[in-house]
Design a protein around this motif. Structure first.
Motif, PDB file in Angstrom:
ATOM      1  N   ASP A  64       0.828  -1.203   0.000  1.00  3.31           N
ATOM      2  CA  ASP A  64       0.000   0.000   0.000  1.00  3.31           C
ATOM      3  C   ASP A  64       0.867   1.260   0.000  1.00  3.31           C
ATOM      4  N   ARG A  65       1.394   1.566  -1.162  1.00  2.00           N
ATOM      5  CA  ARG A  65       2.113   2.806  -1.414  1.00  2.00           C
ATOM      6  C   ARG A  65       1.728   3.293  -2.801  1.00  2.00           C
ATOM      7  N   SER A  66       1.840   4.588  -3.048  1.00  3.39           N
ATOM      8  CA  SER A  66       1.434   5.124  -4.350  1.00  3.39           C
ATOM      9  C   SER A  66       2.267   4.551  -5.483  1.00  3.39           C
ATOM     10  N   ASP A  67       3.482   4.086  -5.169  1.00  2.39           N
ATOM     11  CA  ASP A  67       4.324   3.390  -6.152  1.00  2.39           C
ATOM     12  C   ASP A  67       4.576   1.952  -5.686  1.00  2.39           C
ATOM     13  N   GLY A  68       3.559   1.370  -5.073  1.00  4.69           N
ATOM     14  CA  GLY A  68       3.696   0.033  -4.493  1.00  4.69           C
ATOM     15  C   GLY A  68       3.929  -1.030  -5.549  1.00  4.69           C
ATOM     16  N   ALA A  69       4.604  -2.085  -5.151  1.00  6.96           N
ATOM     17  CA  ALA A  69       4.898  -3.194  -6.058  1.00  6.96           C
ATOM     18  C   ALA A  69       3.941  -4.355  -5.797  1.00  6.96           C
ATOM     19  N   LEU A  70       3.968  -5.321  -6.713  1.00  5.38           N
ATOM     20  CA  LEU A  70       3.305  -6.599  -6.524  1.00  5.38           C
ATOM     21  C   LEU A  70       4.400  -7.642  -6.360  1.00  5.38           C
ATOM     22  N   ARG A  83      15.143  -2.628 -11.310  1.00  4.81           N
ATOM     23  CA  ARG A  83      14.781  -1.800 -12.455  1.00  4.81           C
ATOM     24  C   ARG A  83      13.572  -2.405 -13.182  1.00  4.81           C
ATOM     25  N   GLY A  84      12.632  -1.562 -13.557  1.00  2.00           N
ATOM     26  CA  GLY A  84      11.471  -2.034 -14.297  1.00  2.00           C
ATOM     27  C   GLY A  84      10.331  -2.531 -13.437  1.00  2.00           C
ATOM     28  N   THR A  85      10.450  -2.372 -12.102  1.00  2.00           N
ATOM     29  CA  THR A  85       9.362  -2.782 -11.214  1.00  2.00           C
ATOM     30  C   THR A  85       8.084  -2.016 -11.574  1.00  2.00           C
ATOM     31  N   ILE A  86       6.994  -2.761 -11.696  1.00  2.00           N
ATOM     32  CA  ILE A  86       5.710  -2.130 -12.013  1.00  2.00           C
ATOM     33  C   ILE A  86       5.200  -1.381 -10.791  1.00  2.00           C
ATOM     34  N   GLU A  87       4.790  -0.135 -10.999  1.00  2.25           N
ATOM     35  CA  GLU A  87       4.230   0.657  -9.908  1.00  2.25           C
ATOM     36  C   GLU A  87       2.710   0.536  -9.922  1.00  2.25           C
ATOM     37  N   PHE A  88       2.156   0.019  -8.827  1.00  2.00           N
ATOM     38  CA  PHE A  88       0.710  -0.051  -8.652  1.00  2.00           C
ATOM     39  C   PHE A  88       0.313   0.992  -7.607  1.00  2.00           C
ATOM     40  N   ASP A  89      -0.715   1.758  -7.933  1.00  2.00           N
ATOM     41  CA  ASP A  89      -1.062   2.939  -7.140  1.00  2.00           C
ATOM     42  C   ASP A  89      -1.922   2.564  -5.930  1.00  2.00           C
ATOM     43  N   GLY A  90      -1.256   2.178  -4.857  1.00  2.00           N
ATOM     44  CA  GLY A  90      -1.954   1.877  -3.602  1.00  2.00           C
ATOM     45  C   GLY A  90      -2.547   0.487  -3.576  1.00  2.00           C
ATOM     46  N   GLY A  91      -1.688  -0.529  -3.541  1.00  2.00           N
ATOM     47  CA  GLY A  91      -2.155  -1.911  -3.511  1.00  2.00           C
ATOM     48  C   GLY A  91      -2.987  -2.197  -2.270  1.00  2.00           C
ATOM     49  N   GLU A  92      -4.114  -2.889  -2.473  1.00  2.00           N
ATOM     50  CA  GLU A  92      -5.018  -3.172  -1.353  1.00  2.00           C
ATOM     51  C   GLU A  92      -5.281  -4.676  -1.254  1.00  2.00           C
ATOM     52  N   GLY A  93      -6.553  -5.077  -1.317  1.00  2.00           N
ATOM     53  CA  GLY A  93      -6.898  -6.476  -1.103  1.00  2.00           C
ATOM     54  C   GLY A  93      -6.431  -7.384  -2.219  1.00  2.00           C
TER      55      GLY A  93
END
Length: 313
Positions: free
Chosen positions: A123-129, A178-188
């Protein structure tokens, strides 16, 4: 002895009680800071009467969401940059165990897919999976932590996180590759049949990752004219194929997202401004829905009904 129910209830799940036929447990996180978080476990008799309650994890912070394991334990996730995943026994027979191999970052939720790997949101604006592959089946004490790189939507390539447990001032897990996908606020996050669904609150989306094709796509865009807005905790009801989505704000609903992407409100909680719905889950028999209003200062509800009268689309 009575359990003092802590504030800020968040992610939750139910578990079969193997000692009492048709009984169950409800494990509930508490997203409180400063070591005041943790997990409560409530025990139910077959008729729904509460017959016990205890703390099964304490002295942790910002326990947000998590996930159930196939072997009947609860993974509670600490949502701060040095946070960990703790494996908890709903019965309280085993002490909570820190699963350091799953990384130190702002954990939100975790779920095991049919490939035997655990998928984790941040849960971060540039959060990863992330995904965690246990070194031994059914044992989370060691394993490999990887991060999703590539494009979203698009093809995902998994790369090991060089330093899964960064110390203060060391580079965060989401910034190491490098190249990590940014997900905007990972949740459930929830899984079924080789598919992994997870929500991102920043862009109000439910994503779908296919473990076989390694492709990620936007399954559902919430907000706008949709009944669903403010996507947060997820729970898959495998008996119906419906994905329960708890709303963070909006009109405080639990909404079911069906397999054909139609949506329908299941319950609405009025008069709870400035809160959010959390921890939506069914009892094992599907006849009771549990959810919480996280703040004011936090309450957990049970709703009884015939929730599966509609066949899966």
């Amino acid at each position: 002895a009575e359990l003092e129910y802590r504030v800020f209830p968040d992610g939750a799940a139910t578990f079969v009680d193997h000692e009492i036929a048709d009984g169950w447990y409800l494990a509930v996180n508490h997203e409180a800071p400063g070591g005041a978080g943790g997990v409560s476990s409530i025990r139910f008799a077959p008729d729904g009467t509460v017959v016990g309650a205890q703390s099964i994890c304490a002295d942790t912070s910002l326990n947000c969401a998590g996930g159930a394991t196939p072997w009947g334990t609860w993974l509670t996730c600490e949502e701060w940059d040095g946070g960990y995943v703790w494996e908890c026994d709903p019965t309280g027979a085993q002490k909570a165990r820190r699963r350091s191999g799953m990384g130190a970052f702002a954990h939100e939720a975790a779920a095991m897919a049919t490939d035997g790997r655990f998928y984790l949101t941040e849960d971060r604006s540039d959060g990863a999976l992330y995904r965690f592959t246990p070194a031994a089946e059914g044992d989370l004490s060691a394993g490999l932590l990887e991060v999703a790189t590539g494009d979203a939507p698009g093809s995902v390539t998994w790369v090991p996180v060089p330093n899964p447990r960064p110390k203060v001032l060391e580079r965060a897990c989401r910034h190491q590759v490098r190249g990590t996908i940014e997900f905007d606020g990972g949740e459930g996050i929830a899984t079924d049949s080789g598919l992994v669904w997870f929500s991102t609150k920043g862009d109000d989306r439910v994503w779908e990752y296919d473990t076989e094709s390694s492709q990620v796509r936007i399954r559902y865009q919430a907000g706008g004219d949709s009944t669903l807005s403010g996507v947060d905790n997820l729970w898959i009801d495998k008996a119906s194929g419906g994905l329960l989505v708890a709303e963070d704000g909006d009109d405080m609903e639990v909404v079911v997202l069906r397999s054909d992407n139609t949506v329908e409100p299941v319950v609405r909680l009025p008069g709870q401004d400035f809160s959010e719905i959390t921890g939506a889950c069914f009892s094992p028999d599907g006849q009771r829905l549990y959810f919480s209003s996280q703040r004011n200062p936090g309450e957990t509800f049970e709703v009884r009904g015939q929730f599966r009268q509609h066949p899966p689309a």
